[in-house]
Write an enzyme that holds these catalytic residues in place. Structure first.
Site, short mmCIF file in Angstrom:
data_model
loop_
_atom_site.label_atom_id
_atom_site.label_comp_id
_atom_site.label_asym_id
_atom_site.label_seq_id
_atom_site.Cartn_x
_atom_site.Cartn_y
_atom_site.Cartn_z
N ASP A 1 0.89 -1.19 0.08
CA ASP A 1 0.01 0.14 0.17
C ASP A 1 1.04 1.30 -0.11
O ASP A 1 2.09 1.12 0.40
CB ASP A 1 -0.92 -0.13 1.32
CG ASP A 1 -1.75 1.30 1.53
OD1 ASP A 1 -2.54 1.57 0.30
OD2 ASP A 1 -1.88 1.71 2.67
N THR B 1 -0.50 4.96 1.19
CA THR B 1 -0.47 5.82 2.17
C THR B 1 -0.82 5.25 3.34
O THR B 1 -1.26 4.13 3.98
CB THR B 1 -2.33 6.38 2.11
OG1 THR B 1 -2.14 7.06 0.78
CG2 THR B 1 -2.29 7.65 3.13
N ARG C 1 6.24 17.18 -4.76
CA ARG C 1 4.83 17.40 -5.53
C ARG C 1 5.01 18.95 -5.80
O ARG C 1 5.11 19.73 -5.21
CB ARG C 1 3.77 16.95 -4.55
CG ARG C 1 3.78 15.62 -4.19
CD ARG C 1 3.13 15.57 -2.76
NE ARG C 1 1.47 15.90 -2.98
CZ ARG C 1 0.51 14.99 -3.21
NH1 ARG C 1 0.97 13.68 -3.45
NH2 ARG C 1 -0.86 15.30 -3.62
N THR D 1 -2.55 1.21 -4.45
CA THR D 1 -3.14 2.29 -3.66
C THR D 1 -4.54 2.71 -4.16
O THR D 1 -4.78 2.81 -5.56
CB THR D 1 -1.82 3.43 -3.58
OG1 THR D 1 -2.62 4.45 -3.06
CG2 THR D 1 -1.75 3.90 -5.08
N THR E 1 -9.38 0.92 -15.45
CA THR E 1 -8.74 0.13 -16.69
C THR E 1 -8.37 -1.35 -15.98
O THR E 1 -8.66 -2.23 -16.56
CB THR E 1 -7.40 0.57 -17.21
OG1 THR E 1 -7.48 2.03 -17.50
CG2 THR E 1 -6.66 0.04 -18.19
N ASP F 1 -6.49 -2.64 3.37
CA ASP F 1 -5.16 -3.55 3.08
C ASP F 1 -5.77 -5.07 3.39
O ASP F 1 -4.85 -5.97 3.31
CB ASP F 1 -3.90 -2.97 3.44
CG ASP F 1 -3.77 -1.92 2.98
OD1 ASP F 1 -3.98 -1.38 1.69
OD2 ASP F 1 -3.20 -0.83 3.83
#
Length: 1137
Positions: free
Chosen positions: A403, A405, A581, A661, A724, A781
């Protein structure tokens, strides 16, 4: 009276949603929850249980026995124990198998109970959390486990929701609240939830007590983002409920002082638990399954062997031994003989192996639990092995599915750098203070710097909250976007403090001077726009547009002659290279005349009945142009400690790392770069499609492009989104999709649901046959953790759901390297040696009975005394495999951590396979032949002493037994890599124990009524020169083949681990042994250009290269532009008493 009330309540429940739901019993097709009244049905308890044996003692015994008798060895020994109860059949007594089998089951049961108690305790930590519940008009603290459907609860800020709730009211305007769902879907941005207007005024307990009516809703289900229901207040119209009014268990309240909620689903009926397995799955390691297959092979060999012996017995010429009266003995029946031989040779399958493995695994788990190097000191969290059955599986991991986060990241955003006026200013080195000095100086560039900082403090949808209860009256910022909060906090540190928000304006403290900016319009962020803008009127009456977003969308809207355009692009690339970022900032001056015209156009677009979104975008395009570039920011999505180093080590060890994620694609890719899972310049295969046919065409095209490199590791990464992935996991595409994935070095799946995570893990595990490890920290998770071969949970301060469902729990992601490289590799090597050695030592002893049978007319006569046989695995050869399984190691922990390449040897499974097993069986047969034949021929004339006296068959039997004990104990020493004082004690102590046992046991008779045929046998054995000569000669003769083979292997075919071990022993530089350079093949380098093709527009690659990422909820219950209009931070909030 009570009966009448209950009947009335049930009647009212049936009359509610029954018509709409098509009837049905309450709780089946729908659920009716009465407000402030007893519920008509007893619903599921709110207590949860993730333990393997969920109902504790009730089902422990049948579930435990099912688990134990999945091992074919235990079934076999149970059959043998039953056969031994037939009178006159067993040559080894009635209890020599039953007693050890019971001991095995008892030891295993104790271990399982001890491990399951840990799971129950972890569940209890969650179930015993407290929450405020409205009882008799007052708020009372009760434990989560006691919450019931129909309760009204009060949840405070930064607390998890204890059950699935319908939001009634909150401390915020219009019953708004902010919810963090990272524990459910992995998204870092906050979601907005809003209660109904009909209940938003219920701000105190007495208001809630006056609430009367019922909530009708769908039956419990696993769909996190779907909910239908109705609120029917007494004497009021029915109001529909939707997902925007639902607060799910596992989510956390943020930026909101309190909320009131009505409990609708509890415990295992909550949507979170519906998405998780109700109990821990019964997992088995690869080595355990291989051992099971070997036991099946040995069982069939045993059957064949016993059939041959029974046939030989039936064909033995009885007339040659007329004095034995063989014709008169009815026991010499073919069937009886067959059973006798099965009992005689049953120990070819070592019954002691299960006990040894259980003890070794339990102690290995203790080593993991007490490893000081895996202690997360900040939170005092130790590693925990919640099961010990998978210890060796840790040494064979090929894929790690993680995962993002909370596992790779801390979910903390920090403002790190900015680019203004062609210069980079950093928070870490203090250079950002130069920016403040520039603003205060009023020199060249100061106006641009001031505008940039003003924009940070104004262009956002953050809500300030001043906590009057704190001595410093500090401002806390509440934001749906963690990026925006980081930017506003960054501006605050630079002296531009955002202080107040009202429905019409914001107030900013600019270096001690308060400035008021009137907010005219907010053009919201969306994934399609990749920008957000605010139109404000400055204190001097000028109208300005502030716009921030991805560099591609900002740059294409810039005016001519932008001075620092190219410089900022280079800065963005530098920021992205560090995994930061990025956002670009620009402004434009708007004339009042143009704004008035545009406002009318925008109003018409916002009220259009058709194509509203398109018209709003067109309206925004009219004003978001001819911008002036101000600068750029870089935010760090803070990684956990040593995450990049850990991932680099995993990749060096040949472990593929996939990230699954629920977060956005840009964010996930950005984190991929920051943790070095993705490298600058690495080709990206990006799959973003909208249909099954498009997905099929895209996957097939990429499969063809790989050509011969398909299913081989290439220096490329695959990125796919959840939509997708739905198409890629369809039955006709999943094979090609998996081939594409395993051809890439890394895979990132974005915006995936918990069930999709589990599907990916299951597909990878089943189709490749490789060992998979899933690691995560949140409730979302749990599904993939339980589907993987090994599940690892990050045990945080709050999110215990993943840790409770895992096989191993650690404090941070960085400890995964030590768990695999040290404990995993050690445990795999140790367990393999224990299993092979256990088979070896049993074959070595018990096959001797076959050679003896050929000399004794295939009669079933045993060469050894029965209790000597029974003590072989219990006393004389028990210690060496135990010590080997606990203390043996080829390389030190420091070396294994420093050189991850050493992990590849255990990962390949080279220590335990058919080839290795057959080699050990061959050695055991050779040793058994030598150990039997040499003493047998030395005693051909039955003379062992100088005085010429003779001994019986037990004399030969005890001589052979002695040589077997010495040989197998020395064999253990030969296979041991790390000799310690415990190793010496185990090997030499085991040999000595036999000599002492023979001395003591030979004196039992007649003091104790047992072993009369062994009386005084020690005098015969210990006084024979032939015996003592054999003690030295025979074990050395047996092990000569082993020593020769080992010498040749270490000289000609030396493994990497063996080379490193020798370097450690001789204190040489280990790095010279290891070639750590990994170069791309020529084909892989040529493929770089091929993989540059993506299924999205070209601009995406530019954005990824420049580090663009921004998290904010889209299409929520209410737009951010509407939310900020409700807030007036100058007014006090309700207390919710």
């Amino acid at each position: 009276m009570t009966t009448q009330v209950a009947a009335e309540v049930r009647a009212r429940a049936g009359a509610g949603l029954g018509a709409a739901a098509g009837g049905g019993m309450g709780g089946q097709d729908y659920r009716t929850v009465f407000l402030n009244e007893p519920q008509p049905f007893k619903y599921c308890s709110n207590a949860i249980c993730t333990a393997k044996y969920r109902y504790k003692l009730l089902f422990f015994l049948p579930m435990f026995l099912f688990e134990q008798f999945r091992r074919y060895a235990n079934i076999f020994f149970l059959i043998i124990a039953l056969l031994q109860q037939i009178p006159g059949v067993s040559p080894t007594g009635r209890y020599t198998t039953l007693v050890p089998l019971i001991c095995i089951l008892v030891v295993s049961a104790i271990k399982e109970i001890a491990e399951d108690i840990k799971r129950h305790r972890a569940d209890d930590e969650l179930n015993k959390r407290e929450i405020e519940v409205l009882k008799d008009g007052q708020w009372q603290w009760i434990k989560w486990r006691h919450i019931q459907v129909g309760d009204i609860v009060k949840v405070r800020n930064n607390k998890f929701f204890p059950a699935d709730l319908v939001l009634l009211a909150s401390s915020e305007p219009q019953a708004l609240c902010y919810v963090e769902t990272a524990n459910l879907d992995g998204e870092t941005n906050l979601k907005i939830r809003q209660g109904l207007p009909q209940t938003s005024h219920l701000l105190e307990a007495r208001d809630l007590m006056s609430l009367s009516g019922k909530v009708e809703c769908e039956a419990p289900n696993r769909f996190l983002y779907q909910f239908t229901g109705n609120l029917k207040e007494t004497s009021r119209p029915t109001v529909p409920l939707c997902p925007d009014q639902v607060l799910l268990r596992g989510a956390k309240l943020q930026n909101t002082n309190w909320v009131f909620g009505l409990v609708i689903y509890t415990g295992h009926e909550t949507k979170l638990m519906k998405n998780s397995a109700t109990s821990a799955p019964l997992k088995r390691s690869t080595v355990d399954r291989q051992t099971n297959n070997l036991i099946i092979l040995l069982f069939f060999l045993l059957i064949v062997l016993c059939l041959i012996m029974a046939v030989c017995n039936s064909q033995w010429p009885a007339e040659l031994h007329w004095y034995l009266s063989l014709d008169d003995l009815s026991v010499f029946n073919f069937g009886i003989n067959f059973i006798t031989f099965i009992i005689l040779f049953n120990n070819l399958i070592p019954i002691s192996l299960q006990v040894t493995l259980e003890v070794v695994r339990f102690i290995q788990a203790g080593f993991i639990n007490n490893d000081i190097n895996m202690l997360y000191e900040e939170n005092n969290i130790w590693a925990m092995a919640r099961t010990s059955n998978l210890n060796e599986e840790l040494g064979m991991v090929k894929y790690v599915l993680s995962d993002k986060t909370g596992t790779l990241t801390c979910n903390i955003m920090e403002f790190k750098r900015c680019s203004v006026g062609g210069n980079v200013y950093s928070m870490s080195d203090g250079s950002v203070q130069d920016l403040i000095v520039l603003v205060e100086s009023g020199g060249p560039g100061s106006d641009m710097a001031r505008q940039f900082l003003i924009m940070l403090a104004v262009c956002h949808t953050v809500i300030p909250d001043r906590d009057e209860g704190r001595p410093d009256s500090a401002i806390k910022y509440h934001a749906a976007s963690p990026d925006e909060r980081a930017l506003v906090e960054g501006a605050q540190k630079l002296g531009f403090v955002f202080e107040t928000r009202t429905p019409d304006c914001v107030v900013v403290d600019v270096l001690g001077t308060k400035e008021r900016y009137e907010v005219l319009n907010v053009l919201e962020f969306t994934s399609a726009r990749k920008r957000m803008s605010v139109i404000v009127k400055t204190p001097d009456g000028q109208i300005k547009l502030y716009c921030k977003g991805a560099d591609t969308v900002i740059y294409e809207r810039l005016g001519d002659s932008q001075q620092f355009r190219d410089v900022i692009v280079r800065h963005l690339e530098d920021f992205a290279g560090e995994g930061l970022r990025t956002l670009c900032y620009a402004t434009a001056d708007i004339s009042q005349e143009f704004y008035d015209k545009w406002k009318n156009i925008y109003h018409k677009a916002s009220t259009a009945l058709q194509f509203r979104e398109k018209k709003l975008e067109d309206a925004a395009q009219l004003i978001e142009n001819n911008l002036t570039l101000l600068g750029a920011t870089a935010i760090e999505d803070k990684l956990q400690d040593e995450v990049p180093e850990t991932i680099a080590s995993l990749l060096k060890a040949g472990i593929h790392v996939w990230v699954l994620t629920g977060d956005k694609q840009e964010t996930a890719i950005n984190i991929g770069h920051s943790c070095h899972l993705l490298n600058q310049g690495m080709p990206l295969i990006i799959l973003n499609t909208d249909s099954l046919d498009e997905t099929r065409d895209t996957i097939n095209r990429h499969v063809v492009e790989f050509g011969e490199q398909l299913k081989r590791e290439n220096e490329a990464a695959l990125i796919i989104d959840g939509k997708t992935l739905i198409y890629a996991l369809t039955p006709d595409l999943r094979k090609d999709f998996l081939d594409l994935c395993i051809s890439c070095k890394s895979v990132i799946c974005c915006r995936v649901s918990p069930s999709q995570k589990a599907e990916v893990v299951e597909l990878l595990t089943r189709e490749t046959g490789s060992v998979t490890l899933a690691i995560g920290d949140g409730a979302n998770d749990v599904a993939m953790i339980q589907k993987a071969n090994v599940g690892v949970g990050i045990a945080g301060l709050e999110g215990l759901q993943a840790a409770c469902a895992s096989d191993y729990a650690i404090g941070q992601f960085r400890f995964l390297a030590r768990l695999l490289f040290v404990h995993g590799a050690w445990n795999y090597s140790r367990l393999c040696k224990v299993i092979l050695y256990s088979f070896y030592k049993n074959i070595c002893l018990y096959v001797i009975e076959l050679w003896w049978a050929a000399m004794s007319g295939w009669s079933g006569q045993v060469l050894f005394e029965r209790w000597s046989i029974a003590m072989y695995n219990v006393l004389f050869t028990a210690a060496p495999p135990l010590v080997m399984g606990i203390f043996d190691r080829s390389c030190s922990a420091e070396t294994r951590m420093k050189y991850p390449e050493l992990y590849r040897e255990s990962q390949s499974g080279s220590h335990f396979n058919w080839k290795v097993f057959l080699w050990w069986v061959w050695l055991a047969l050779v040793h058994s032949v030598l150990v039997f034949v040499l003493p047998y021929f030395s005693m051909t004339q039955d003379v062992a002493w100088g005085h010429g006296r003779v001994g019986g068959y037990l004399m030969v039997g005890n001589m052979v037994y002695t040589y077997v004990v010495i040989t197998v104990c020395l064999k253990a020493g030969l296979e041991t890599d790390a000799w310690t004082w415990v190793t010496h004690l185990a090997i030499w102590g085991s040999i000595a124990s036999w000599f002492i046992f023979l001395l003591v046991y030979s004196n039992f008779w007649p003091v104790l009524p047992m072993a009369p045929d062994m009386a005084g046998i020690y005098l015969q054995v210990y006084s024979s020169p032939v015996f003592w000569f054999g003690v030295i000669l025979i074990p050395l003769s047996c092990l000569l083949l082993d020593v020769t083979t080992k010498t040749m292997q270490n000289s000609v075919r030396k493994s990497l681990t063996e080379q490193v071990r020798e370097s450690e022993i001789s204190n040489k530089d280990v790095s010279k042994v290891l070639d750590t350079k990994h170069r791309l093949s020529e084909t892989a380098r040529l493929l770089k250009n091929v993989f540059r093709r993506t299924t999205t527009r070209v601009n995406l690659e530019v954005e990824l290269a420049h580090g663009y990422a921004f998290s904010q909820e889209e299409h929520g219950v209410m737009g951010q532009s509407e939310v900020i209009r409700f807030y007036d931070t100058t007014q006090p909030k309700p207390g919710g008493m």
